[in-house]
Design a protein around this motif. Structure first.
Motif, short mmCIF file in Angstrom:
data_model
loop_
_atom_site.label_atom_id
_atom_site.label_comp_id
_atom_site.label_asym_id
_atom_site.label_seq_id
_atom_site.Cartn_x
_atom_site.Cartn_y
_atom_site.Cartn_z
N LYS A 233 1.05 -1.12 -0.39
CA LYS A 233 0.13 0.58 0.41
C LYS A 233 0.96 1.03 0.34
O LYS A 233 0.26 2.20 -1.10
CB LYS A 233 -0.56 0.39 0.82
CG LYS A 233 -1.51 1.28 1.03
CD LYS A 233 -3.01 1.35 2.01
CE LYS A 233 -3.89 2.24 2.20
NZ LYS A 233 -3.80 3.94 2.04
N GLU A 236 2.49 1.79 -3.48
CA GLU A 236 0.67 2.13 -4.28
C GLU A 236 0.77 4.05 -4.50
O GLU A 236 1.12 4.64 -4.85
CB GLU A 236 0.29 1.43 -4.34
CG GLU A 236 -0.15 0.18 -4.79
CD GLU A 236 0.62 0.14 -6.13
OE1 GLU A 236 0.19 0.41 -6.95
OE2 GLU A 236 1.48 -0.61 -6.71
N ASP A 237 0.84 3.97 -2.81
CA ASP A 237 0.10 6.26 -2.34
C ASP A 237 1.79 6.65 -2.85
O ASP A 237 1.58 7.07 -3.58
CB ASP A 237 0.91 5.65 -1.03
CG ASP A 237 -0.98 5.07 -0.53
OD1 ASP A 237 -1.78 4.34 -1.06
OD2 ASP A 237 -0.89 4.88 1.06
#
Ligand code: HEM
Length: 483
Positions: A233, A236-237
């Motif tokens: 995550k 991806e951020d």
């Protein structure tokens, strides 16, 4: 019964797999294994990489010294993979000329950089590089000095507010290099220097750290494993922040690199919009952290060796007649001692300490060894730069004057290659040196860089590798205002 059958299938597959690769195993066996006793069955050396980026740097250093002692080459393995680490400049030259395909592990970088020149497969890279090369000719790059100068003055102003106390320099210098790259390449002022915690820079640092961990920790290689972890995550951020940022600066401006690229790529063989976006991201990533590391290490070295710093300062006083004026293009040619200091800093602390390439077919090296097809090679710039065979018994000493014309007689061109060598070498070489020199002309005329003086000629620093070689302390120094 099912168990027995499965066992037989796996065994047969393994025997066949090894049989097909027998040539590779035979040739690899002729080269010494690094810390052989620490290799375990099947997993080889991979378990040693369950460590942090500081320990990885120590392994990279230690393996490079081991290779130097073993006539410039050493190998290591894990599972079905064999990697050679090479430090011998003559062997490096051949590898960098013939093995143009980047190592498989760079695919993790491509997840956010896509197919930009720096990590693209050869089939894509060749055409892109051809388009990019004219945009980096010295004639074009010289025009950027004004931008470097203006941004360096801004850097100095930011630093004035922080003078007199110990500072982690990384946010200041990386926002300088980001501002400079965005303004020269895209003609866009992003004013990162007004906001040292620019989300783009924070995201870039974090994603490089995540990706590098994924590269050296093989258990993170399968996508399905990585996607189960919280790091996915975060990855991806960061990717989103980086892509949003490049989209905002991906603006067509007259006179910029991008303008030039659009112009020369306008023909039928030119860049598509997607390619252009990828190249913009590549230039920002390739040009920001690399130059910032070089500035950071040079600052640390100047703080450790005040006598060297004083000589740089005296040169600046002479060139600028002690007047506080912005740097002009011609000044750069006069700053010869500063250039030697920067080169010596790049020798001892190359921002890109290693390069990974794929071996697609057997290659015979000048040293007589053969690298077999199906393996990987790590070119250790760090090792080539510290080999006493090429740099003498004082190879580890910080001695900028080794770059004096009368002393600088390289025994082999690849014994000094902070910007790599061969067809895939760095295209930002002139650009980087100009930008780095200009920043020092602004910093050192106004400040004395103070740190713990080093008693030994061998500079010691805690280091880590986050794709790039970095100082663990974020380049901490104190800047004292000069009168
Ligand atoms: C001190 C600063 C820099 C250092 C030490 C450095 C070093 C390197 C190294 C080691 C490579 C890898 C070459 C290889 O795989 O053989 C590279 C590639 C590259 N660099 Fe730099 N670089 C610096 C600054 C820059 C700047 C300022 C730019 C652009 C603005 C840039 C653009 C590139 C590009 C586009 C490539 C890919 C070349 C290719 O694959 O054809 N670099 N650089």
């Amino acid at each position: 019964m099912i168990l027995l059958l499965s066992f037989i299938i796996v065994l047969a597959w393994t025997v066949l797999f090894r049989y097909r690769r027998r040539n590779m195993y035979k040739l690899a066996a002729a080269i010494k294994t690094y810390r052989e006793r620490e290799h375990l069955p099947i997993i080889g050396f991979t378990h040693k990489f369950s460590c942090n980026t500081e320990d990885v740097e120590k392994i990279m250093e230690d393996a490079s010294y081991a290779a130097i002692e073993n006539n410039g080459i050493i190998k290591g393995w894990g599972f079905h993979m064999v990697y050679f680490l090479v430090t011998d400049p003559a062997d490096i030259e051949v590898i960098l000329k013939t093995c143009l395909e980047k190592d498989k592990v760079y695919r993790f970088l491509r997840k956010f950089i896509k197919n930009g020149t720096i990590f693209a497969p050869v089939s894509i890279w060749r055409r892109r590089r051809k388009i990019l090369i004219p945009a980096f000719s010295p004639k074009i790059v010289e025009n950027f000095v004004e931008v470097f100068s203006e941004q360096s003055e801004k850097l100095a102003q930011e630093l004035i507010q922080n003078a007199g106390k110990e500072n982690i320099m990384w946010p200041f210098i990386s926002s300088y290099t980001l501002d400079a790259v965005c303004e020269t390449a895209m003609g866009v002022k992003v004013n990162a220097q007004g906001n040292p915690n620019t989300p783009f820079l924070v995201a870039l640092n974090h994603v490089l750290n995540l990706v590098f961990k994924r590269i050296y920790q093989v258990w993170l290689w399968p996508d399905w494993v990585f996607q189960l972890l919280p790091q996915f995550k975060e990855h991806e951020d960061c990717k989103k922040i980086i892509h949003d940022f490049t989209d905002t600066v991906n603006v067509y401006e007259k006179g910029s690199f991008l303008d030039f690229l659009i112009h020369i790529s306008g023909g039928e063989n030119g860049y598509t919009n997607v390619e252009l976006r990828e190249e913009v991201l590549t230039l920002i990533v390739a040009g920001t952290d690399t130059s910032a590391c070089a500035i950071g290490f040079t600052l640390k070295l100047l703080s450790k060796y005040p006598e060297v710093q004083e000589k740089v300062y005296q040169e600046l006083v002479e060139v600028f007649d002690d007047v506080e004026r912005p740097l002009r293009k011609d000044d750069l040619l006069e700053l010869k001692y500063l250039e030697r200091v920067i080169k010596e800093s790049l020798r001892l602390f190359p921002p890109g300490p290693v390069i990974g390439r794929n071996i697609l077919e057997d290659i015979k090296l000048p040293s007589g060894r053969i690298l077999p097809a199906g393996t990987g090679v790590v070119v250790s710039i760090w090792g080539a730069h510290r080999d006493p065979k090429y740099w003498g018994p004082d190879a580890e000493h910080f001695d900028p004057d080794r770059f004096l014309p009368e002393r600088f007689h390289l025994k082999h061109p690849c014994s000094f290659m902070p910007f790599s060598s061969g067809p895939r070498n760095c295209i930002g070489y002139h650009y980087a040196l100009m930008s780095i020199k200009t920043s020092f002309a602004s910093i050192l005329r106004r400040f004395k860089v103070v740190g713990e003086p080093e008693k030994s000629p061998i500079p010691k620093m805690r280091l880590k590798v986050d794709i790039m070689l970095k100082a663990v302390d974020g380049y901490k120094v104190t800047l004292e205002r000069r009168k």
